[in-house]
Design an enzyme around this catalytic site. Structure first.
Site, mmCIF file in Angstrom:
data_model
loop_
_atom_site.group_PDB
_atom_site.id
_atom_site.type_symbol
_atom_site.label_atom_id
_atom_site.label_comp_id
_atom_site.label_asym_id
_atom_site.label_seq_id
_atom_site.Cartn_x
_atom_site.Cartn_y
_atom_site.Cartn_z
ATOM 1 N N VAL A 42 3.846 -1.543 1.695
ATOM 2 C CA VAL A 42 2.825 -1.868 2.692
ATOM 3 C C VAL A 42 1.915 -0.679 2.971
ATOM 4 O O VAL A 42 0.778 -0.846 3.430
ATOM 5 C CB VAL A 42 3.504 -2.348 4.001
ATOM 6 C CG1 VAL A 42 4.255 -1.197 4.667
ATOM 7 C CG2 VAL A 42 2.508 -2.968 4.972
ATOM 8 N N LYS A 43 2.405 0.527 2.695
ATOM 9 C CA LYS A 43 1.638 1.739 3.016
ATOM 10 C C LYS A 43 0.361 1.877 2.191
ATOM 11 O O LYS A 43 -0.533 2.653 2.541
ATOM 12 C CB LYS A 43 2.527 2.965 2.821
ATOM 13 C CG LYS A 43 3.743 3.019 3.729
ATOM 14 C CD LYS A 43 3.365 3.224 5.179
ATOM 15 C CE LYS A 43 4.595 3.470 6.031
ATOM 16 N NZ LYS A 43 4.267 3.742 7.435
ATOM 17 N N ASP A 44 0.263 1.132 1.093
ATOM 18 C CA ASP A 44 -0.973 1.171 0.304
ATOM 19 C C ASP A 44 -2.177 0.796 1.165
ATOM 20 O O ASP A 44 -3.273 1.337 0.994
ATOM 21 C CB ASP A 44 -0.897 0.188 -0.866
ATOM 22 C CG ASP A 44 0.065 0.628 -1.954
ATOM 23 O OD1 ASP A 44 0.695 1.692 -1.799
ATOM 24 O OD2 ASP A 44 0.196 -0.100 -2.948
#
Length: 456
Positions: A42-44
């Site tokens: 999700v950090k993308d």
């Protein structure tokens, strides 16, 4: 469709219905599977947002270096953005992070600096402090600071929230996610609540983190902070990206429950996900069993992929060594404390008292090691073997203050740590400390562990 670079593939991840782990729970349980992002997490989403916002503001210029403290996933997102846009990357990480995370960052060209976990955030050795110092020393560098950078929550307000709303056709009633930097939960929950103020947001926290108590009392309680193993959630600081006003409730989950649920997600649902995904699902389902009704729709966000935890939660030997296997029959620190008779009082030395009086205290109570405290906080320790060695070398030390001879503090461990975990943490000379449900401090030694094993 043809994309110009890998970063254009970020977002639009699928919602998948749970079919087995949700047995007996009313309502529909969906998971948003974020490992479909190119960096497998999700950090993308917020990584590319932070980079592009920094470019617009002139904070990141051609040929620059991105420097960030990361648990691994943010680093991967930033590295992909750096490759597409021509930047260098240096990442600092705590030494509790998996080797796979370190290796994958190196694989995409980043420099990785590993820092100690068990130091305070403002300690110059912490991964927060090292990243800030590098940013000060390296020209044309940019420190995104995912904890306080508002582009973090905005990325999820602009993408994650709208995707969930659209894919559930506005039927979502509950949203659950782990809380670390706070951006995913806060940005997504803010968007969903703006569409429907009745949407309930459930933040998943870990034991050893400050979030739950702060939400419930408004107090930042340092007594809540102690080392834990789960990666990616919980904090010993209050990041600016954690918006407590949009988080309705926190659920705490143990390291073991998280690890076991992570493996169950893989085996029973075919979702090969990361460790904190197990935290999110375990905590969310615990909430759902009590609160969900027919017709409710809960979405649980699963932040990353299982490949980064092959040496940990997906490794049987590692799980066994930490007492995390489902069939573990070992007792816990809680059992040791419960077996003690009433009137227990921990023997401590004050930082400012004399070494001589501390020795007399240890002799009187027949103990070989004691914590050192200052204003109610544990700041160090004394062990008889190290103390004897120091006084033999310098007899005058017996008249010195305790602070002149004390060692590093004993480690704090979770109350539900199993005996095999405790045995791996008690080193050759030092015991460990644990807080009970009333926040009273207890010391656990090798002798305590052996006695508990014998009596089990």
């Amino acid at each position: 469709m043809i994309y110009n670079s890998i970063i254009e593939t970020i977002g639009n991840t699928p919602l998948v219905r749970l079919n087995k782990l949700n047995k007996g729970i009313k309502g529909d349980i969906l998971v948003k599977v974020e490992y479909f992002n190119p960096g497998n997490s999700v950090k993308d989403r917020m990584a590319i947002k932070m980079v592009e916002d920094a470019e617009k503001e002139g904070l990141l210029k051609p040929g620059g270096t991105i420097i960030e403290g990361t648990s691994g996933n943010t680093g991967m997102g930033l590295a992909l953005a750096a490759i597409a846009k021509g930047y260098k990357c240096i990442f600092t990480m705590a030494d509790k992070q998996s080797k796979e995370k370190i290796d994958v960052l190196k694989a995409v060209g980043a420099e990785v600096i590993v820092c100690p976990t068990n130091v305070s955030p403002d300690d110059p050795r912490s991964y927060y402090s090292v990243a800030r110092k590098l940013n000060e020393d390296i020209p044309n560098s940019f420190y995104p600071n995912q904890y306080d950078n508002q582009s973090n929550w905005k990325a999820h307000y602009e993408t994650t929230g709208p995707e969930i709303w659209k894919d559930t056709e506005g039927k979502i009633t509950h949203f659950a996610a782990g809380v670390g930097t706070g951006g995913t939960m806060s940005g997504t929950a803010k968007y969903l609540k703006e569409q429907n103020s009745e949407v309930v947001s459930v933040g998943i926290d870990t034991y050893g983190s400050v979030f739950k108590k702060y939400k419930e009392t408004g107090e930042f309680d340092e007594d809540e902070v102690y080392p834990y193993l789960t990666e990616g959630i919980g904090e010993d600081i209050l990041p600016a990206n954690v918006d407590f006003s949009v988080i309705d409730e926190f659920i705490k989950v143990t390291d073991k429950d998280s690890a076991v649920m992570t493996r169950r997600l893989s085996r029973e649902e075919g979702l090969f996900v990361g460790w904190s995904c197990g935290s999110a699902v375990h905590g969310a389902l615990e909430y759902a069993r009590q609160h969900l009704r027919e017709g409710d729709v809960m979405v649980i966000l699963l932040p990353d992929h299982g490949t980064r935890y092959l040496g940990k939660v997906y490794n049987d030997d590692w799980m066994k060594n930490h007492g995390f296997l489902e069939d573990s029959s070992f007792g816990t620190a809680r059992d040791i404390i419960s077996a003690r008779q009433g009137g227990y009082q921990l023997v401590v030395a004050q930082k400012g008292q004399s070494v001589k009086s501390a020795i007399e205290q240890m002799n009187e109570k027949s103990v070989s090691q004691i914590p050192v405290v200052e204003e109610g906080q544990v700041v160090g320790s004394i062990t008889d073997t190290k103390l004897l060695s120091k006084i033999i070398s310098n007899p005058e030390l017996k008249d010195a203050k305790v602070e002149e001879v004390m060692e590093d503090s004993m480690k704090f461990v979770a109350l539900d740590s199993t005996l095999d975990v405790l045995s791996s943490m008690v080193d050759k000379e030092k015991a460990v400390l644990v807080r009970d449900d009333l926040h009273q401090i207890h010391i656990i030694t090798k002798h305590d562990i052996l006695e508990a094993i014998t009596n089990s």
